[in-house]
Design an enzyme around this catalytic site. Structure first.
Site, PDB file in Angstrom:
ATOM      1  N   CYS A 107       0.694  -1.070   0.400  1.00 16.97           N
ATOM      2  CA  CYS A 107       0.321   0.119  -0.132  1.00 16.97           C
ATOM      3  C   CYS A 107       0.698   1.424  -0.101  1.00 16.97           C
ATOM      4  O   CYS A 107       2.407   1.061   0.424  1.00 16.97           O
ATOM      5  CB  CYS A 107      -0.873  -0.228   1.742  1.00 16.97           C
ATOM      6  SG  CYS A 107      -2.228   1.209   1.146  1.00 16.97           S
ATOM      7  N   SER A 135       0.799   3.471   1.624  1.00 13.96           N
ATOM      8  CA  SER A 135       0.809   4.154   2.796  1.00 13.96           C
ATOM      9  C   SER A 135       2.261   4.029   3.774  1.00 13.96           C
ATOM     10  O   SER A 135       2.582   4.995   4.475  1.00 13.96           O
ATOM     11  CB  SER A 135      -0.028   4.116   4.478  1.00 13.96           C
ATOM     12  OG  SER A 135      -1.530   3.873   3.515  1.00 13.96           O
ATOM     13  N   HIS A 162       4.866   6.472   2.342  1.00 13.14           N
ATOM     14  CA  HIS A 162       5.153   7.315   3.093  1.00 13.14           C
ATOM     15  C   HIS A 162       5.549   7.443   4.064  1.00 13.14           C
ATOM     16  O   HIS A 162       7.008   8.540   4.177  1.00 13.14           O
ATOM     17  CB  HIS A 162       3.450   8.133   3.581  1.00 13.14           C
ATOM     18  CG  HIS A 162       2.454   8.105   2.405  1.00 13.14           C
ATOM     19  ND1 HIS A 162       2.801   9.263   1.866  1.00 13.14           N
ATOM     20  CD2 HIS A 162       1.168   8.107   2.142  1.00 13.14           C
ATOM     21  CE1 HIS A 162       1.458   9.199   0.691  1.00 13.14           C
ATOM     22  NE2 HIS A 162       0.706   8.448   1.698  1.00 13.14           N
ATOM     23  N   HIS A 201       0.851  -3.404   6.335  1.00 14.54           N
ATOM     24  CA  HIS A 201      -0.327  -2.896   7.010  1.00 14.54           C
ATOM     25  C   HIS A 201      -1.496  -3.725   6.638  1.00 14.54           C
ATOM     26  O   HIS A 201      -2.208  -4.057   7.111  1.00 14.54           O
ATOM     27  CB  HIS A 201      -0.111  -0.965   7.325  1.00 14.54           C
ATOM     28  CG  HIS A 201      -1.150  -0.834   6.481  1.00 14.54           C
ATOM     29  ND1 HIS A 201       0.420  -0.614   5.464  1.00 14.54           N
ATOM     30  CD2 HIS A 201      -2.248  -0.389   5.740  1.00 14.54           C
ATOM     31  CE1 HIS A 201      -0.521   0.550   4.567  1.00 14.54           C
ATOM     32  NE2 HIS A 201      -1.644   0.129   5.083  1.00 14.54           N
ATOM     33  N   CYS A 260      -6.915  -3.786   4.018  1.00 16.70           N
ATOM     34  CA  CYS A 260      -7.015  -1.663   4.107  1.00 16.70           C
ATOM     35  C   CYS A 260      -6.929  -1.419   2.057  1.00 16.70           C
ATOM     36  O   CYS A 260      -8.270  -1.393   2.550  1.00 16.70           O
ATOM     37  CB  CYS A 260      -5.252  -1.701   3.550  1.00 16.70           C
ATOM     38  SG  CYS A 260      -5.590   0.356   3.189  1.00 16.70           S
TER      39      CYS A 260
HETATM   40  N1  LIG Z   1      -7.956   7.035   4.847  1.00 10.49           N
HETATM   41  C1  LIG Z   1      -7.319   5.257   4.567  1.00 10.49           C
HETATM   42  O1  LIG Z   1      -7.893   4.694   5.581  1.00 10.49           O
HETATM   43  C2  LIG Z   1      -6.229   5.062   3.756  1.00 10.49           C
HETATM   44  C3  LIG Z   1      -6.079   3.342   4.229  1.00 10.49           C
HETATM   45  C4  LIG Z   1      -4.848   3.260   2.618  1.00 10.49           C
HETATM   46  C5  LIG Z   1      -3.892   4.316   1.916  1.00 10.49           C
HETATM   47  N2  LIG Z   1      -4.278   5.935   1.532  1.00 10.49           N
HETATM   48  C6  LIG Z   1      -3.785   6.669   1.034  1.00 10.49           C
HETATM   49  O2  LIG Z   1      -4.492   6.695   0.098  1.00 10.49           O
HETATM   50  C7  LIG Z   1      -3.357   6.529  -0.813  1.00 10.49           C
HETATM   51  C8  LIG Z   1      -3.832   5.918  -2.136  1.00 10.49           C
HETATM   52  O3  LIG Z   1      -3.180   4.629  -2.056  1.00 10.49           O
HETATM   53  P1  LIG Z   1      -2.203   3.418  -2.933  1.00 10.49           P
HETATM   54  O4  LIG Z   1      -1.750   2.591  -2.369  1.00 10.49           O
HETATM   55  O5  LIG Z   1      -3.946   3.425  -4.085  1.00 10.49           O
HETATM   56  O6  LIG Z   1      -2.127   4.524  -3.828  1.00 10.49           O
HETATM   57  P2  LIG Z   1      -1.101   4.097  -5.641  1.00 10.49           P
HETATM   58  O7  LIG Z   1       0.295   4.808  -5.629  1.00 10.49           O
HETATM   59  O8  LIG Z   1      -1.415   2.539  -5.675  1.00 10.49           O
HETATM   60  O9  LIG Z   1      -2.531   5.213  -6.332  1.00 10.49           O
HETATM   61  C9  LIG Z   1      -2.378   6.219  -6.537  1.00 10.49           C
HETATM   62  C10 LIG Z   1      -2.763   6.785  -8.060  1.00 10.49           C
HETATM   63  O10 LIG Z   1      -2.944   7.676  -8.091  1.00 10.49           O
HETATM   64  C11 LIG Z   1      -2.117   8.330  -9.755  1.00 10.49           C
HETATM   65  N3  LIG Z   1      -2.454   9.613  -9.630  1.00 10.49           N
HETATM   66  C12 LIG Z   1      -1.616  10.214  -8.304  1.00 10.49           C
HETATM   67  N4  LIG Z   1      -1.488  11.788  -9.531  1.00 10.49           N
HETATM   68  C13 LIG Z   1      -2.952  11.716  -9.554  1.00 10.49           C
HETATM   69  C14 LIG Z   1      -4.040  13.035 -10.262  1.00 10.49           C
HETATM   70  N5  LIG Z   1      -3.019  14.506  -9.352  1.00 10.49           N
HETATM   71  N6  LIG Z   1      -4.995  12.705 -10.412  1.00 10.49           N
HETATM   72  C15 LIG Z   1      -5.325  11.281 -10.724  1.00 10.49           C
HETATM   73  N7  LIG Z   1      -3.973  10.060 -10.488  1.00 10.49           N
HETATM   74  C16 LIG Z   1      -3.514  10.912  -9.741  1.00 10.49           C
HETATM   75  C17 LIG Z   1      -1.535   7.812  -9.750  1.00 10.49           C
HETATM   76  O11 LIG Z   1      -1.054   7.167 -10.954  1.00 10.49           O
HETATM   77  C18 LIG Z   1      -1.401   5.800  -9.021  1.00 10.49           C
HETATM   78  O12 LIG Z   1      -2.341   5.139 -10.228  1.00 10.49           O
HETATM   79  C19 LIG Z   1      -2.524   7.317  -0.313  1.00 10.49           C
HETATM   80  O13 LIG Z   1      -2.971   8.445   0.049  1.00 10.49           O
HETATM   81  C20 LIG Z   1      -2.631   6.212   0.713  1.00 10.49           C
HETATM   82  O14 LIG Z   1      -2.101   6.380   1.724  1.00 10.49           O
HETATM   83  C21 LIG Z   1      -5.715   5.933   2.669  1.00 10.49           C
HETATM   84 ZN   LIG Z   2      -3.025   0.880   3.227  1.00 10.39          ZN
END
Ligand SMILES: NC(=O)c1ccc[n+]([C@@H]2O[C@H](COP(=O)([O-])OP(=O)(O)OC[C@H]3O[C@@H](n4cnc5c(N)ncnc54)[C@H](O)[C@@H]3O)[C@@H](O)[C@H]2O)c1
Ligand SMILES: [Zn+2]
Ligand SMILES: [Zn+2]
Length: 370
Positions: free
Chosen positions: A40, A42, A45, A61, A167
């Site tokens: 993930c 996260s 980060h 996680h 997650c």
């Molecule tokens: N709120 C929660 O409970 C929670 C839980 C898990 C992850 N997250 C967060 O969610 C986010 C996404 O995680 P992930 O594992 O899917 O990430 P990831 O890197 O796999 O996917 C992110 C996607 O966003 C795209 N992207 C980047 N900038 C963009 C923009 N301006 N417009 C459109 N698309 C864009 C990228 O091309 C990529 O495909 C992270 O910030 C992660 O930390 C939040």
């Molecule tokens: Zn996660």
């Protein structure tokens, strides 16, 4: 006991594979042998420094595995049980748990410290304590975790697939279904199609949205979205705005969900500008919690009664939502196999994250070898 694990010692450093000492489970804790761990964003980060945890920390996680031992007082789990881990523990009794908001459980306060609920650590190296990301540390062969972080599932399920339900799936799905409260006929815009956003697409489609517009600059992500329920996909926010205006006769999207890797002002402004009067923007993607990163026009919110809200763990209840998503997967309504682009060994964890950053993976998964 010893365990091999991928740890972070500081920001901007790669994951390091080390051998750690692991204590026996104490009261309310279980020893788990992880079989799979999702990559993930996260954890990235923490490595990149967008979010700084207590170092050193065992990464990971999103995890699933088999219980090998239980500590005193554990009654819900026994050795041999197959479990999916929740990246947030659920105590069941705090204000949030007792009012149906267990994703906000007070025990989640130490997820970036990584200690167990009693405030102590089970991973050690040369006398130094290590936490586990989200009180788990799934990038390890074994870990001792709280029973509050483990949900028992049927033993015939493929753990290397349902691991995503720790997650990415509940977070993305719940962002559409719970946080955005998608209704039949809605037009939903989803910004960012990674392991989280692809599940927002599935959630919006399952909830009956008429238009599911996936926005991602990468063609492979847009293609995946269209295969899993998006009715349209766009390369840019501007293109999505114009399309949504057309699709809704100039009204705008009912809801927008932000699941980009790092949230910035532009994506939030674009989403707020694309929703209709009375619409909602859900921010699920993360960013540096110590910086002010968005700027909005307040009159736009006031005059058009728009809502901007955050969502953690898809605003659901892990002990309810995780079994429900397993059932949706078993019924064929929720796709998981199709989300896993590539698998890695524990030693390949840095390569896996590089592939994520290079945009190659919808989700990468580490398969732990034993
Ligand atoms: N709120 C929660 O409970 C929670 C839980 C898990 C992850 N997250 C967060 O969610 C986010 C996404 O995680 P992930 O594992 O899917 O990430 P990831 O890197 O796999 O996917 C992110 C996607 O966003 C795209 N992207 C980047 N900038 C963009 C923009 N301006 N417009 C459109 N698309 C864009 C990228 O091309 C990529 O495909 C992270 O910030 C992660 O930390 C939040
Ligand atoms: Zn996660
Ligand atoms: Zn609680």
């Amino acid at each position: 006991m010893k365990t091999r694990a991928a740890i972070l010692r500081d920001v901007h450093q790669p994951f390091e594979i080390v051998e750690l000492d692991l204590d026996e489970p104490k009261a309310g804790e279980v020893l788990i042998r992880f079989t799979a761990a999702g990559l993930c964003h996260s954890d990235e980060h923490l490595r990149h420094g967008d979010i700084v945890p207590r170092f050193p920390i065992v990464g990971g996680h999103e995890g699933a595995g088999v219980i090998e031992a239980v500590g005193p007082g554990v009654t819900r789990l026994q050795p041999g049980d197959h479990v999916i881990c929740s990246f947030l523990p659920v105590c069941g009794h705090c204000r949030w748990c007792s009012t149906g908001h267990s994703n906000l459980c007070d025990q989640g306060a130490t997820i970036l410290d990584g200690c167990l609920p009693d405030g102590t650590y089970r991973f050690h190296s040369d006398g130094e304590d290590l936490g586990g990301m989200c009180m788990l540390g799934t990038f390890s062969e074994r870990a001792v975790i709280s029973e509050n972080s483990a949900i028992k599932v049927d033993s015939d399920l493929p753990l290397e697939k349902v691991v995503l339900i720790g997650c990415g799936v509940p977070t993305g799905w719940g962002s559409s279904v719970h946080a955005a409260a998608t209704e039949p006929g809605d037009t939903i815009a989803i910004y960012g199609i990674g392991g989280i956003g692809i599940n927002s697409v599935q959630g919006a489609a399952l909830a009956g949205a008429r238009n599911v517009v996936a926005i991602d600059p990468l063609p492979n992500k847009r293609e995946a979205a269209e295969q899993l329920g998006a009715t349209h996909s766009c390369e840019t926010a501007e293109e999505a705005h114009d399309l949504i205006q057309q699709l809704t006769n100039g009204v705008g999207a009912d809801k927008a969900i932000i699941t980009v890797g790092v949230v910035d002002s532009a994506v939030v402004s674009n989403a707020v500008g694309t929703i209709r009067k009375g619409g909602t923007v859900v921010i699920t993607g993360l960013a540096d919690p110590t910086k002010t990163n968005i700027e909005l026009n307040s009159a736009m919110l006031t005059l058009f009664e728009k809502t901007v809200k955050g969502s953690l763990f898809g605003s659901g209840d892990p002990f309810h939502d995780i079994p429900k998503m397993v059932e949706l997967y078993q019924a064929g309504d929720l796709k998981l196999d199709e989300l896993i682009t590539k698998t890695y060994t524990l030693d390949e964890v840095n390569e896996g994250y590089q592939d994520m950053l290079d945009g190659k993976n919808v989700r990468g998964v580490i398969l732990l070898e034993h």
